[in-house]
Write a protein that holds these residues in place. Structure first.
Motif, PDB file in Angstrom:
ATOM      1  N   SER A 162       5.662 -53.212  98.204  1.00 10.33           N
ATOM      2  CA  SER A 162       5.994 -54.554  98.690  1.00 10.33           C
ATOM      3  C   SER A 162       6.252 -55.508  97.532  1.00 10.33           C
ATOM      4  O   SER A 162       7.121 -56.385  97.619  1.00 10.33           O
ATOM      5  N   GLY A 163       5.518 -55.351  96.440  1.00 14.62           N
ATOM      6  CA  GLY A 163       5.757 -56.200  95.275  1.00 14.62           C
ATOM      7  C   GLY A 163       7.085 -55.898  94.609  1.00 14.62           C
ATOM      8  O   GLY A 163       7.787 -56.802  94.145  1.00 14.62           O
ATOM      9  N   ARG A 173      10.083 -57.407  96.481  1.00 10.67           N
ATOM     10  CA  ARG A 173      10.099 -58.849  96.664  1.00 10.67           C
ATOM     11  C   ARG A 173      11.406 -59.504  96.205  1.00 10.67           C
ATOM     12  O   ARG A 173      11.913 -60.413  96.870  1.00 10.67           O
ATOM     13  N   ASN A 200      13.960 -59.246  98.849  1.00 11.60           N
ATOM     14  CA  ASN A 200      13.686 -60.167  99.950  1.00 11.60           C
ATOM     15  C   ASN A 200      14.272 -61.547  99.674  1.00 11.60           C
ATOM     16  O   ASN A 200      14.770 -62.224 100.581  1.00 11.60           O
ATOM     17  N   THR A 253      -0.177 -57.343 104.827  1.00 12.72           N
ATOM     18  CA  THR A 253       0.991 -56.701 104.234  1.00 12.72           C
ATOM     19  C   THR A 253       0.969 -55.206 104.489  1.00 12.72           C
ATOM     20  O   THR A 253       1.988 -54.590 104.839  1.00 12.72           O
TER      21      THR A 253
END
Length: 728
Positions: free
Chosen positions: A542-543, A546, A549, A632
């Motif tokens: 997820s990092g 980013r 996103n 998350t």
């Protein structure tokens, strides 16, 4: 062997009790060809005196009717203060020459006529069992109306006696050996067996649905078959009288309980506002509202128009917070939520309600030791109220009479749900089988049923006898002010027209049920695919994603026309590049920019950095960071599950696991291939880009058909997935 012995003993005991009760109830009533209904008529002194006054000629059974239908004919005549012969003559006077199934039509006619006096003082007659007994007999007579049904019924009874004799043999042998299993009978089954097993006849789904179309108290014609299926899950899809009687009496108790509920603090309910459900009374389990890391217990009240929450004070409740659910143009978002200490999602027992008008979502938790039945019930009821007002707005039911009829049907559906949950406390039934709009929102093509219901409702201009509004008034439940607009009721209901409407709606419901069964099978396979647990490395993923996103958010801002000048410029440039066939040049420019970024990174010596650092620092506390990480992780876990399901559904289409879905995909692919051959690709690409940009404008949204997206979702949900098995 003990289980067989226990079941046989309970079955025989309940049968003997039913026989004794039947003998007790038949005192003073005439027999009609060993009628089974004679053992089922309630003992009321006035009826006994009236039946005793019937002459021998009047009591003679009619050959074309079954014994139970003959008994019903006599009872209806007594209820109407007339003779059975006059009732039959009245029926035949309006009979069409081409009518089929004479016996059943006569039962329908008599039942319809008898319901008018029978439904006076309805609450009192439900309490003493008179209404339930009479209406249950109507369903029995409708199901077995002709004399041919008696012969088939006699064969079934003889078969049951043979099976009962075979079941008694091992019982007698074990009793002779001195075995006694009275202490081994579980309390649950000893309490529930008289409700589930009895010696009286039972009714089936068709007769239950028919009576629901006639008098929508125990069921509504729109969802009667789903209600019946839910009520009779444990009784082989047959409804017995004790269960039916208990169901109506529990509904009556719920009506009395809801009428005694106090209104929310500082709120005056509207004249057409009715309390549907209350959670968090002092004697019941609390409802907790969560605001950030703090929480406050209180009481939740749901009406057919709004949701109210009152926080508990030192002495009484504080002024209620009102959430208006009657605005169909508001984007109501209600879903399940998890709560816990410091906001950690540990306990899945809450609901979250959010609209653009609220600065933060309203989170209500329903604590209980096991399960989440309270939360599921409240969630279903809130959705039902939202869908109710959306239905009225979608189909333009502007007339107060039509709108209140829909409200009345919803109120009765909620009362049925409460009655069923009180009757089956040990295993509460799922709510959707009793709630009209929540049910047809979930099943495929459910909007077809709702559309037909709306069209049927628009054809009426007066209060229909035995409609939902009329039933509520007979229960002394509500007195709606709009009734004064059209107090002239239709004196007689056109039986043929009513039957045609019911048959048409029933056909549509049957098609929807078949679609729902296919979809449920497909969804069951999807549920098996979902696996628990996921690696902690998803936090790193997820990092790393980013930055992507950020790019996606920037693209969404352009497409959403938040800045019209920028969106128009981007659209024009894109279309020009495609038209002049300059896509290759655009890709070349993109590659050149990427090369420039790489050279810039080399100049800054980013390659010498030994590791990638993901900045997780924030001004939040450690506990808040842990909670955010859990959220998350949960969202990424759902993404992985959805990706697995998509791949398995595509594999199912490729291997023709569902031939119907694969054929449709092949036809679509054939059409797309023909279009690609005939139309130049640049024009196809320009059309796709234009539809993407223009689809987000307000004009396109107002002209869009919401049923198109629904059909696509229903089709996708009905695709079965390939089963997966992991081996080690």
């Amino acid at each position: 062997m003990r289980g067989v012995t226990w079941l046989a003993k309970n079955y025989n005991t309940s049968t003997r009790v039913a026989e004794e009760r039947s003998k007790e109830l038949t005192v003073g009533f005439p027999k009609a060809k060993e009628s089974t209904i004679s053992a089922a008529i309630p003992r009321h002194q006035e009826n006994q005196l009236a039946m005793a006054s019937i002459g021998e000629e009047e009591r003679r059974p009619r050959k074309h009717l079954s014994s139970i239908a003959n008994s019903l004919l006599l009872r209806c005549a007594q209820e109407l203060s007339t003779t059975a012969e006059d009732l039959v003559k009245e029926f035949e006077a309006g009979l069409k020459p081409s009518v089929d199934n004479y016996s059943r039509r006569l039962v329908e006619f008599c039942s319809l006529r008898a319901l008018e006096p029978l439904s006076h003082n309805l609450g009192e007659k439900i309490s003493d069992g008179m209404f339930s007994r009479f209406t249950f007999d109507m369903m029995l007579a409708w199901e077995k109306a002709s004399d041919h049904d008696d012969a088939r019924n006699s064969e079934c009874i003889a078969k049951e006696k043979e099976d009962d004799a075979l079941l008694k043999e091992p019982l007698i042998a074990m009793k002779e050996d001195g075995y006694n299993d009275a202490d081994d009978v579980p309390l649950f089954y000893s309490d529930m067996m008289p409700l589930l097993v009895n010696g009286e006849p039972s009714v089936g789904e068709d007769s239950y649905a028919w009576f629901g179309s006639l008098f929508p108290l125990a069921s509504d014609i729109v969802n009667a078959r789903f209600t019946f299926e839910t009520l009779t899950t444990t009784t082989a899809n047959r409804l017995h009288y004790p269960a039916y009687d208990r169901f109506l009496k529990e509904m009556d108790k719920c009506i009395a309980s809801l009428q005694q509920q106090s209104t929310p603090t500082g709120i005056k309910l509207a004249d057409d506002e009715f309390v549907l459900h209350v959670e968090g009374n002092p004697n019941a389990q609390k409802v907790v509202r969560h605001i950030g890391s703090s929480s406050s217990p209180g009481r939740m009240t749901l009406t057919n128009k709004a949701l109210y929450f009152e926080a508990s004070g030192y002495i009484s409740y504080e002024p209620a917070l009102k959430i208006d659910l009657s605005k169909p143009d508001v984007d109501h978002q209600v879903k399940t939520a998890s709560t816990g200490p410091w906001g950690a999602p540990l306990f899945d027992k809450a609901i979250s309600y959010q609209t653009p008008q609220l600065s933060e979502p309203l989170i209500l938790e329903f604590p209980e030791m096991t399960g989440s039945t309270r939360r599921d019930l409240c969630l279903a009821l809130i959705k039902e109220v939202i869908l109710l007002h959306r239905f009225i707005s979608t189909y333009n039911l502007d007339s107060p009479l039509h709108a209140w009829e829909i409200h009345s049907r919803t109120i009765l559906g909620v009362l049925r749900l409460h009655g069923a949950r009180e009757m089956l406390k040990m295993s509460p039934p799922p709510p959707n089988g009793f709630l009209i709009f929540a049910l047809y929102e979930d099943v495929p093509k459910g909007d077809y049923v709702l559309e037909e219901m709306a069209n049927s409702l628009k054809q009426t201009s007066k209060i229909t006898p035995f409609g939902a509004t009329d039933v509520l008034r007979r229960l002394d439940l509500v007195s709606h002010p709009s009734e004064s607009v059209s107090m002239q009721k239709i004196e007689t209901l056109d039986q043929e027209e009513h039957r045609n409407k019911a048959d048409s709606l029933d056909t549509t419901i049957g098609e929807v049920r078949e679609e729902a069964k296919e979809a449920s099978i497909a969804k069951a396979g999807v549920q098996e695919v979902k696996e628990e647990g996921i690696s902690d490395s998803l936090l790193i993923l997820s990092g790393l994603l980013r930055p992507l996103n950020i790019i996606w958010v920037w693209i969404q801002k352009i497409v959403s026309w938040e800045r019209p000048m920028l969106t128009s410029f981007a659209l024009a440039i894109t279309l020009i590049i495609i038209y002049i066939e300059g896509v290759g040049y655009a890709l070349a420019a993109l590659m050149a920019s990427m090369i420039g970024e790489i050279l810039w990174a080399r100049r800054r010596r980013l390659s010498e950095i030994p590791e990638v650092v993901i900045d997780a620092s924030s001004d939040k506390t450690t506990m808040e960071n842990v909670v955010e990480a859990q959220h998350t992780l949960k969202s990424l876990q759902e993404i992985v599950k959805k990706a697995n399901i998509i791949i398995l559904k595509l594999w199912s289409l490729a291997t023709s696991r569902s031939q119907k879905h694969t054929d449709r995909v092949m036809w679509v692919m054939t059409g797309v291939a023909i279009v690609c051959v005939v139309v130049p690709f640049k024009y196809i690409l320009m059309g796709v880009i234009m539809s993407w940009f223009m689809g987000n404008t307000s004009i396109a949204k107002s002209m869009s058909d919401p049923q198109g997206g629904r059909r696509m979702r229903e089709w996708w949900d009905s695709i079965p997935v390939v089963s997966v098995r992991t081996v080690a």
